[in-house]
Design a protein around this motif. Structure first.
Motif, PDB file in Angstrom:
ATOM      1  N   HIS D  59       1.173  -0.890  -0.487  1.00  9.90           N
ATOM      2  CA  HIS D  59       0.038   0.191   0.195  1.00  9.90           C
ATOM      3  C   HIS D  59       0.879   0.961  -0.174  1.00  9.90           C
ATOM      4  CE1 HIS D  59      -2.333  -3.188   1.465  1.00  9.90           C
ATOM      5  NE2 HIS D  59      -3.289  -2.092   1.102  1.00  9.90           N
ATOM      6  N   GLY D  60       0.329   2.406  -0.441  1.00  9.60           N
ATOM      7  CA  GLY D  60       1.279   3.461  -0.762  1.00  9.60           C
ATOM      8  C   GLY D  60      -0.523   4.202  -0.356  1.00  9.60           C
ATOM      9  N   HIS D  61       0.440   6.366  -0.020  1.00 10.62           N
ATOM     10  CA  HIS D  61      -0.458   7.079   0.053  1.00 10.62           C
ATOM     11  C   HIS D  61      -0.211   8.207  -1.009  1.00 10.62           C
ATOM     12  CE1 HIS D  61      -2.083   6.811   4.220  1.00 10.62           C
ATOM     13  NE2 HIS D  61      -2.679   6.124   3.601  1.00 10.62           N
ATOM     14  N   PHE D  62      -0.847   8.643  -1.856  1.00  9.07           N
ATOM     15  CA  PHE D  62      -0.868   9.944  -3.044  1.00  9.07           C
ATOM     16  C   PHE D  62      -0.596  11.193  -1.957  1.00  9.07           C
ATOM     17  CE2 PHE D  62      -2.894   6.984  -6.267  1.00  9.07           C
ATOM     18  CZ  PHE D  62      -1.758   6.727  -6.376  1.00  9.07           C
ATOM     19  N   VAL D  63       0.580  11.396  -2.570  1.00 10.59           N
ATOM     20  CA  VAL D  63       1.109  12.196  -2.038  1.00 10.59           C
ATOM     21  C   VAL D  63      -0.315  13.851  -1.945  1.00 10.59           C
ATOM     22  CG1 VAL D  63       3.317  12.052  -1.116  1.00 10.59           C
ATOM     23  CG2 VAL D  63       2.958  13.360  -3.250  1.00 10.59           C
ATOM     24  N   TYR D  64      -0.009  14.908  -0.902  1.00  9.20           N
ATOM     25  CA  TYR D  64      -0.533  16.448  -1.219  1.00  9.20           C
ATOM     26  C   TYR D  64       0.188  16.902  -2.585  1.00  9.20           C
ATOM     27  CZ  TYR D  64      -3.392  20.715  -0.826  1.00  9.20           C
ATOM     28  OH  TYR D  64      -3.626  21.726  -0.535  1.00  9.20           O
ATOM     29  N   ASP D  65      -0.304  16.654  -4.242  1.00 15.34           N
ATOM     30  CA  ASP D  65       0.959  17.556  -4.777  1.00 15.34           C
ATOM     31  C   ASP D  65      -0.225  18.500  -5.702  1.00 15.34           C
ATOM     32  OD1 ASP D  65      -0.434  15.908  -6.293  1.00 15.34           O
ATOM     33  OD2 ASP D  65       1.488  14.413  -6.073  1.00 15.34           O
ATOM     34  N   GLY D  66      -0.936  18.570  -5.836  1.00 11.45           N
ATOM     35  CA  GLY D  66      -1.829  19.729  -6.460  1.00 11.45           C
ATOM     36  C   GLY D  66      -2.491  19.123  -7.663  1.00 11.45           C
ATOM     37  N   GLN D  67      -2.558  17.967  -7.792  1.00 12.09           N
ATOM     38  CA  GLN D  67      -3.632  16.331  -8.395  1.00 12.09           C
ATOM     39  C   GLN D  67      -4.942  15.838  -8.200  1.00 12.09           C
ATOM     40  OE1 GLN D  67      -0.690  13.489 -10.239  1.00 12.09           O
ATOM     41  NE2 GLN D  67       0.765  15.641 -11.248  1.00 12.09           N
ATOM     42  N   GLU D  68      -5.518  16.639  -6.953  1.00  8.81           N
ATOM     43  CA  GLU D  68      -6.130  16.139  -6.215  1.00  8.81           C
ATOM     44  C   GLU D  68      -7.908  15.849  -7.041  1.00  8.81           C
ATOM     45  OE1 GLU D  68      -4.610  17.998  -4.878  1.00  8.81           O
ATOM     46  OE2 GLU D  68      -2.954  17.451  -3.207  1.00  8.81           O
ATOM     47  N   PRO D  69      -8.555  14.752  -6.467  1.00  8.31           N
ATOM     48  CA  PRO D  69      -9.669  14.780  -7.527  1.00  8.31           C
ATOM     49  C   PRO D  69     -10.654  15.552  -6.549  1.00  8.31           C
ATOM     50  CG  PRO D  69      -9.512  12.911  -5.506  1.00  8.31           C
ATOM     51  CD  PRO D  69      -7.788  13.279  -5.822  1.00  8.31           C
ATOM     52  N   PRO D  70     -12.085  15.969  -7.545  1.00  9.55           N
ATOM     53  CA  PRO D  70     -12.687  16.767  -6.892  1.00  9.55           C
ATOM     54  C   PRO D  70     -13.185  16.407  -5.631  1.00  9.55           C
ATOM     55  CG  PRO D  70     -13.542  15.821  -8.511  1.00  9.55           C
ATOM     56  CD  PRO D  70     -12.336  16.253  -7.949  1.00  9.55           C
ATOM     57  N   SER D  71     -13.616  15.416  -5.147  1.00 14.61           N
ATOM     58  CA  SER D  71     -13.792  15.182  -3.797  1.00 14.61           C
ATOM     59  C   SER D  71     -13.013  15.915  -2.298  1.00 14.61           C
ATOM     60  CB  SER D  71     -14.180  13.363  -3.363  1.00 14.61           C
ATOM     61  OG  SER D  71     -13.091  13.406  -3.834  1.00 14.61           O
ATOM     62  N   LEU D  72     -11.574  16.016  -2.944  1.00 20.27           N
ATOM     63  CA  LEU D  72     -10.060  16.923  -1.552  1.00 20.27           C
ATOM     64  C   LEU D  72     -10.832  18.174  -1.832  1.00 20.27           C
ATOM     65  CD1 LEU D  72      -8.683  16.030   0.494  1.00 20.27           C
ATOM     66  CD2 LEU D  72      -6.743  15.554  -1.616  1.00 20.27           C
ATOM     67  N   LYS D  73     -10.332  18.389  -3.013  1.00 20.15           N
ATOM     68  CA  LYS D  73     -10.554  19.836  -2.991  1.00 20.15           C
ATOM     69  C   LYS D  73     -11.953  20.580  -1.994  1.00 20.15           C
ATOM     70  CE  LYS D  73      -8.017  20.859  -6.766  1.00 20.15           C
ATOM     71  NZ  LYS D  73      -7.125  20.038  -6.412  1.00 20.15           N
ATOM     72  N   ALA D  74     -13.816  20.117  -1.682  1.00 25.61           N
ATOM     73  CA  ALA D  74     -14.452  20.010  -0.682  1.00 25.61           C
ATOM     74  C   ALA D  74     -14.005  20.650   0.185  1.00 25.61           C
ATOM     75  CB  ALA D  74     -15.379  19.528  -1.100  1.00 25.61           C
ATOM     76  N   ILE D  75     -13.448  19.522   1.279  1.00 27.22           N
ATOM     77  CA  ILE D  75     -12.755  19.622   2.338  1.00 27.22           C
ATOM     78  C   ILE D  75     -10.988  20.171   2.832  1.00 27.22           C
ATOM     79  CG2 ILE D  75     -14.262  17.918   3.207  1.00 27.22           C
ATOM     80  CD1 ILE D  75     -12.354  15.767   2.796  1.00 27.22           C
ATOM     81  N   GLU D  76     -10.515  20.729   1.904  1.00 27.35           N
ATOM     82  CA  GLU D  76      -8.951  21.073   1.899  1.00 27.35           C
ATOM     83  C   GLU D  76      -8.687  21.457   3.083  1.00 27.35           C
ATOM     84  OE1 GLU D  76      -5.874  21.800  -2.284  1.00 27.35           O
ATOM     85  OE2 GLU D  76      -8.363  21.857  -1.753  1.00 27.35           O
ATOM     86  N   GLY D  77      -9.953  22.599   2.913  1.00 25.45           N
ATOM     87  CA  GLY D  77      -9.971  23.593   4.661  1.00 25.45           C
ATOM     88  C   GLY D  77     -10.101  23.092   5.417  1.00 25.45           C
ATOM     89  N   PHE D  78      -9.865  22.319   6.142  1.00 22.00           N
ATOM     90  CA  PHE D  78     -10.603  21.519   7.048  1.00 22.00           C
ATOM     91  C   PHE D  78      -9.124  20.786   7.405  1.00 22.00           C
ATOM     92  CE2 PHE D  78     -14.319  22.016   4.941  1.00 22.00           C
ATOM     93  CZ  PHE D  78     -15.197  22.704   6.080  1.00 22.00           C
ATOM     94  N   MET D  79      -8.152  20.853   6.900  1.00 20.66           N
ATOM     95  CA  MET D  79      -7.277  20.030   6.862  1.00 20.66           C
ATOM     96  C   MET D  79      -5.892  20.805   7.358  1.00 20.66           C
ATOM     97  SD  MET D  79      -8.780  16.959   7.091  1.00 20.66           S
ATOM     98  CE  MET D  79      -6.788  16.014   7.266  1.00 20.66           C
ATOM     99  N   SER D  80      -4.494  20.320   7.566  1.00 15.53           N
ATOM    100  CA  SER D  80      -3.577  20.909   7.055  1.00 15.53           C
ATOM    101  C   SER D  80      -2.883  20.068   7.007  1.00 15.53           C
ATOM    102  CB  SER D  80      -2.876  21.633   8.823  1.00 15.53           C
ATOM    103  OG  SER D  80      -2.493  19.841   9.849  1.00 15.53           O
ATOM    104  N   PHE D  81      -2.296  20.220   5.594  1.00 12.49           N
ATOM    105  CA  PHE D  81      -1.477  19.058   4.473  1.00 12.49           C
ATOM    106  C   PHE D  81       0.018  20.158   4.182  1.00 12.49           C
ATOM    107  CE2 PHE D  81      -6.118  17.643   2.213  1.00 12.49           C
ATOM    108  CZ  PHE D  81      -5.699  16.747   2.677  1.00 12.49           C
TER     109      PHE D  81
END
Lengths: 337, 586, 177, 202
Positions: D59-81
């Motif tokens: 398993h792996g984690h995709f990292v925060y690199d500006g290619q997120e799907p729309p679903s993540l864009k919605a809640i981006e604000g609540f996370m400290s990436f």
């Protein structure tokens, strides 16, 4: 006086040479078989250990020798060890009557490249062949395991029935040659210019079956049928104690019998003188290994008979055929003079 | 499979006042009020109504009810293929045994005793089937926890030798359920068989010849077996218990690990039974994909049977030739599903992915030279005199045995009984492809061998037809029915569509709430009929999920057939029955 | 052991080196398959990934084998028998626990499953995966070879004796150790 | 009703066959044919078969690199990436979907600014089925599976994946795999040893 010394030296040298060659060869036959089987099965066989896996037998040997000695509970220790000897010694002693080539001269002495040039070589062959049964029997009895026990019983039944056929098969050749001495047999074939397989195809096939049976090769490997008896009579043997058995049974035995077969049916070392003085030896080895190749080829192709069929096969079909063949040969010889 | 028709049920009703009958498109059952009638009812069904094909017997546990346990027989009429479920309540945990009516019930009842602790009057050897002899609990009862009861400290020896006492991982448990000692196992062994012959040979459990971890006790007279018993449970992992604790979609990966040789087929059987229960429509493309991979898997499984069977009979090389072809099929499955063996490829309502690019070409390439390979196998074995000697007239299974013991699959077909789920109730796309069912007549090992060889040929033909059909389809055809409320939508939709995201959240968290009801539905595995009886009470996980295992019942005939044969014949017979331990033991 | 695996601070005499060379190049596994992983083990032995290349031939008898590849779920009922097989193997011997089930109970946290074979047998190499691919298995075997090369011969029984003293008795009685 | 096919069993050899051992000769010829064929072996350590794109490996984690799907864009604000760090939102969906939930250990903390930060994401691979349900359940395309299949370790503890390993895998292997075309396999050359030439239609 120094004649005797000389003969002594010669015999000693012969024995040493034969021992060295056979044991070394036996080890490397494992590599040969693994490679052969591998390519037959669309694999490669050993490749990693050494060039073409040539060091594989060494690694195996080292490993087997340095395994911790582990004796199973409730074994009969004396028999347990004796079994190993009883398996190995007859297999090696078979080579005593194998002529490796034509006789040659050194300092005026004629030397036959054979350890013991017996007049009853063929009889000796049968004797040693049946000796091998004891090794298996002891192993099965001593190691206090049901699998081993059943396996050894099967092997005993097999040897007993196939020794007889082997005898009759070889005797028909002996009749043709009129001697039991391997040199005479070969010379007779060279003189007549025809190999005995031409006269005796049936007895050749019988001999082949007996070879497969005696050396526990498919389709007669009932004594170590892996799916039924885990590995048969040697199931309780580990380390080099185990390593002896396949060496003796699968390789040395087969090799010796193949050599004898080459002598009996393929005119031993007879063949055109292509390679100068050594051509005799080379022809002999070529024939032996050709037969060996065939044996392995059969081993990796056919399914396995089951125990009762094997014995039945021997007594009901092979034995009558061999007797008829012998009698027929006798008549022919008698009438054609 | 058409269920028992109204008039059949009414006829039964007329002859037995006390039974009440129920019929629905996917189910037909009669329930016997009075426990003591069950013997007569079964006799009547068998002799008069011709429901003589014993399929399954299992128990459901209702702790709340006044009689706790409910027994269910599943019978089939092999002449017009009607299926019927007979329900009967245990009276104070007792039920008259049915093993004199259906021999197959013998093992089923032993299993029921092992799992539920119910008793059977007249069944002399009700012994533990899967667990060892003096195991205290009855695992499948509702009040028994999935994880068992930790009794002993059993630390990891590796860690001890390293000398570190910290737990190696966050989910490491020091306490462990009771692990039997070798004495317990010996006790189990002793209790099974009383020696009559010369020696009792332990064949297995860890033995190269006994496909996996089966354990046979042979009572030998010379090389001949005079009596034998099979000890199962060396791979009993509690699948049915696991299923009761998981959502429907979560149990799917476990079906792979049951019959690990035919993963896709098992998945198909499970998935289609759940779909019937929740009546989900499956798009046509998914149907074809399912069929194609199920058939590839069938070839795969039969190839392993061929290889190991030949290996058992000494033909060492056939094994590797068979595995060469298996590797190709593995490549196909890996490329599409993502895993070689336990491919969780199907999903409830469709398949996981669409076909990967190039699958059809590769499949075509495979099928094209598979026929020549089949010829090779035939050339090596079929007419070989040794092979004939080993297989001909060995281990003959009569038609009566087939009905009595509930044998299915190639074992039944080898005896000339045309019982094949793919024809009787076509499930995936089997009604759209054309193939025929090989049957033998003698019922010996050789016949079963021929049947399987022919089945491989037929499967290859089915695969070809599926390839044609799939090639015709437009590329963006739907491969999963995502409209349906209990189907998890495919991944890319989850990212882009809010509704789908919410839906997938809902299903993953709360599970698919399948409506109340029960269903028994089965598919044709390479080994026979793999059936799933699901009893849903409207929760997110099944109340009872019974796995009707084909290997289990196929194996149950072994002790009868093998008598007076030799050990070598036992190998041949076992190879021809071809059980998979993961499925016999679940 | 972790430090020794990093292979620092070892003076192996040539004899030891020779022995370990022989041993790691003739690792004979036991022909024992328990569940799904056994199939992948067979595939590793079959033509495509042919472990015979590395000098490994499967022996059916534990007396003649060096490696025990625990391939598949070990349930409580089979555990004592497996332990017996392990005890029948002569030293030096190694154990590879193939797949999740054998290593830690895998996806079966049930009443019937042994949560990791290392609770009855000391394990040398764990191979995650359900089941591991044949390549994964061969990689594990190579890892084992590396381990043998770097820490010479593992003598578990000796090390184990010392810990036996500290172990509570129920462990020793647990699986007939 | 059912299309049957009665098998014809000619299960006895003729006299000629019996005497001349034709059945044996046939078998021997077939094995000989395979002897001259090319072996299909892949010499593993030297040459490898790379798993296909859909393979379910480590398993792996995709990292925060500006290619997120729309679903993540919605809640981006609540996370400290952080850039290059995991984009996990600690929704526990993977754990919920997993048939074997205990193998996960996920912990998140509240940052002073009210956002959420994932501090721990352990997976015990020894208990994993590699069924991919967790990956399907991940709503923000964070958890993924790479093509790493050589996972042998010496200790149980080494088989536990931590978040930084997963970030590293996600940034390298899993990313590379995701870029690949969705083909049945990607290494035609290696596969040829087994398959021979396959005729593609594209």
């Amino acid at each position: 006086m120094n004649d005797i010394i000389f003969t002594g030296i010669v015999i000693a040298v012969k024995i040493l040479v034969v021992l060295a060659v056979t044991l070394g060869l036996g080890a490397y036959l494992t590599w040969y078989e693994r490679k052969f089987a591998g390519h037959l099965q669309a694999r490669l066989g050993p490749t990693v250990v050494g060039p073409f896996g040539l060091l594989q037998p060494l690694a195996d040997g080292l490993k087997l020798m340095t395994k911790a000695p582990l004796l199973p509970r409730g074994i009969d220790t004396k028999l347990y060890y004796m079994a190993i000897m009883m398996a190995l010694v007859p297999a090696i002693m078979l080579f005593a009557v194998v002529p490796f080539g034509p006789s040659f001269k050194i300092l005026g002495h004629e030397i036959k490249p054979i350890v013991a040039n017996l007049n009853i070589a063929i009889l000796y062959l049968f004797a040693m062949g049946s000796m091998a049964a004891y090794g298996t029997l002891f192993a099965g009895w001593a190691s206090n395991s049901k699998y081993a026990f059943i396996g050894s019983l099967r092997k005993a039944a097999l040897i007993v029935s196939y020794e007889v056929v082997l005898g009759f098969a070889a005797l028909s050749v002996v009749l043709l040659a009129g001697s039991m001495n391997v040199f005479d047999i070969v010379d007779a074939q060279i003189k007549s210019g025809i190999w005995y397989i031409v006269y005796q195809p049936i007895s050749f096939v019988l001999f082949l079956f007996c070879l497969l049976a005696e050396s526990g090769r498919v389709p007669f490997d009932i004594q170590e049928a892996e799916a039924e008896l885990v590995t048969g009579y040697n199931v309780e043997y580990g380390g080099m104690k185990f390593g002896i058995f396949p060496l003796a049974e699968w390789y040395l035995n087969v090799l010796a019998l193949c050599a004898i077969m080459a002598v009996l049916y393929f005119g031993g070392w007879s063949g055109p003188h292509l390679f100068g003085p050594f051509s005799g030896f080379i022809w002999f080895l070529a024939k032996t290994f050709g037969l060996l190749f065939f044996v392995l080829w059969v081993h990796w192709t056919l399914p396995r008979y089951q125990a009762k069929d094997v014995v039945e096969f021997a007594w009901k079909y092979l034995l009558p055929i061999s007797i008829l063949n012998l009698v027929g040969t006798a008549f022919l010889i008698y009438f054609k003079g | 499979m058409p269920w028992a028709s109204e008039e059949t049920l009414n006829r039964i009703k007329r002859s037995f006042r006390t039974v009440d009958v129920y019929k629905s498109p996917h189910f037909a059952r009669i329930s016997v009020e009075n426990t003591h009638d069950i013997t007569n009812v079964l006799k009547h069904l068998k002799d008069v109504e011709d429901f003589r094909y014993f399929i399954d017997f299992h128990v459901i546990d209702f702790p709340k009810e006044k009689e706790r346990f409910l027994g269910q027989y599943i019978l089939v009429n092999p002449y017009n293929f009607e299926r019927l479920v007979v329900k009967v309540w245990f009276k104070s945990n007792k039920l008259p045994t049915a093993k004199n009516i259906f021999a197959g019930a013998k093992w089923a009842e032993r299993e029921a005793y092992d799992m539920f602790g119910v008793e059977f009057e007249g069944h002399e050897d009700v012994k533990r089937m899967f667990m060892w002899e003096d195991y205290k609990h009855f695992p499948l009862r509702k009040d028994f926890p999935l994880g068992g009861i930790p009794e002993q400290r059993l630390p990891s020896l590796t860690e001890l030798i390293e000398g570190n006492t910290l737990p190696p991982s966050h989910d490491y448990e020091l306490m462990h359920t009771y692990v039997p000692t070798i004495q317990d196992i010996e006790k189990t062994e002793k209790s099974r068989i009383t020696k009559r012959g010369q020696l009792v040979l332990n064949w297995g459990p860890l033995h190269p010849g006994t496909h996996g971890t089966m354990w046979f006790l042979f009572d030998l007279e010379g090389e001949h077996i005079i009596q034998t018993d099979v000890i199962l449970g060396q791979l009993h992992r509690g699948m049915e218990k696991i299923a009761e604790n998981l959502h429907y979609f979560q149990f799917l990966p476990y079906t792979d690990r049951m019959d690990y040789l035919s993963a896709v087929c098992s998945e198909l059987s499970y998935v289609q039974s759940v779909e019937k229960l929740a009546n989900i429509e499956v798009p046509l493309k998914a149907k074809y994909i399912r069929t194609m991979f199920a058939e590839l898997q069938r070839i795969n499984s039969h190839l392993l049977w061929l290889g190991t069977g030949a290996l058992d009979l000494g033909a060492l090389t056939v094994f590797l030739y068979a595995f060469r072809e298996r590797e190709k099929i593995m490549d196909l499955i890996e490329g599409n599903a993502g895993f070689r063996l336990t491919s969780a490829f199907l999903r409830i309502g469709g398949v996981h992915y669409d076909l990967a690019k190039g699958t059809l070409e590769v499949a075509k390439h495979f099928v094209k030279d598979f026929y020549s390979k089949l010829k090779e196998y035939n050339g090596l074995l079929t007419r070989n005199r040794i092979w004939l000697k080993r297989t001909k007239d060995v281990g003959i299974i009569t038609q009566e045995d087939v009905y009595q013991y509930g044998l299915t699959g190639p074992v039944a077909r080898g005896s000339g009984i045309s019982y094949d789920m793919r024809k009787i109730d076509p499930y995936a796309a089997y009604d759209l492809v054309d193939f025929d069912i090989p049957v033998g007549d003698v019922g010996d090992v050789y016949d079963r061998y021929l049947v399987r060889m022919e089945e491989m040929y037929q499967s290859a033909k089915i695969v070809e037809q599926c390839i044609e059909a799939l090639e015709k389809m437009p590329p963006n055809e739907p491969y999963v029915n995502k409209k349906h409320p209990v189907v998890i939508p495919p991944k890319e939709d989850v990212f882009n569509d809010l509704e789908d995201m919410v839906k997938s959240f809902r299903i993953v968290v709360h599970g698919e709430n399948i409506p109340k009801g029960e269903i028994y539905s089965s598919g044709e595995n390479p080994r026979g009929e793999l059936g799933f009886y699901i009893h849903s009470i409207g929760k997110s996980s099944p109340y009872r999920l019974r796995i009707r295992s084909c290997s289990f019942y196929n194996l149950s005939v072994f002790p009868k057939v093998i008598e007076k044969h030799t050990i070598s014949d036992a190998v041949a017979l076992l190879g021809s029955i071809d059980p998979v331990v993961g499925e016999t033991d679940r | 052991m972790a430090s020794s695996i990093n292979g620092n601070g070892f003076i192996t005499t040539t004899v030891d080196e020779l022995l370990s060379w022989g041993r790691r190049n003739a690792l004979w596994p036991v022909t024992i398959g328990l569940a799904c992983c056994a199939i992948e083990m067979m595939h590793a032995a079959a033509s495509r990934f042919d472990v015979d290349r590395l000098g490994m031939i499967f022996r059916a008898s534990p007396r003649q084998a060096d490696v025990l590849i625990v391939a598949g779920t070990v349930v409580n009922k089979v555990a004592p028998m497996l332990k017996l097989v392990w005890d029948q193997m002569p030293e030096p011997k190694w154990c590879i626990s193939m797949g999740g089930c054998a290593s830690a109970g895998g996806p079966f946290p049930t009443y019937a499953t042994l949560q990791g074979v290392d609770r009855i047998i000391p394990v040398d190499v764990y191979i995650p995966g359900c089941p591991p691919t044949p390549q994964g298995l061969i990689y594990g075997l190579l890892e084992l070879q590396r381990k043998i090369r770097e820490k010479k011969v593992t003598r578990y029984e000796k090390a184990f004796e010392e810990f036996k003293k500290e172990l509570p008795p129920e462990i020793l009685t647990g699986a007939g150790v | 009703m059912i299309k049957l096919k009665k098998l014809k069993r000619n299960d006895s050899l003729g006299p000629v066959e019996t005497v001349l051992f034709l059945d044996f000769i046939k078998g021997l010829s077939i094995t000989m044919k395979n002897l001259v064929r090319k072996p299909i072996t892949t010499q593993y350590p030297k040459e490898k078969i790379t798993p296909p794109r859909r393979f379910r490996g480590k398993h792996g984690h995709f990292v925060y690199d500006g290619q997120e799907p729309p679903s993540l864009k919605a809640i981006e604000g609540f996370m400290s990436f952080e850039k290059g760090k995991s984009r996990c939102v600690a929704c526990y969906m993977c754990q919920t979907a997993c048939p074997m939930p205990t193998l996960f250990r996920i912990e998140a903390i509240q940052m002073p600014d009210g956002t959420k930060k994932v501090v721990r994401f352990d997976m015990n691979l020894l208990n994993c089925l590699f069924c991919g349900l967790c990956v399907d359940a991940c709503p923000v395309e964070c958890l993924t599976m790479s093509d790493i299949h050589e996972m042998a370790v010496y200790r149980r503890s080494q088989a536990v994946l931590h978040i930084n390993d997963m970030e590293q895998i996600g940034a390298t292997n899993a990313k590379a795999v995701r870029e690949l075309p969705d083909r049945i396999w990607r290494d035609d050359k290696e596969r040829e040893t087994l398959w021979g030439k396959v005729k593609w239609n594209f």
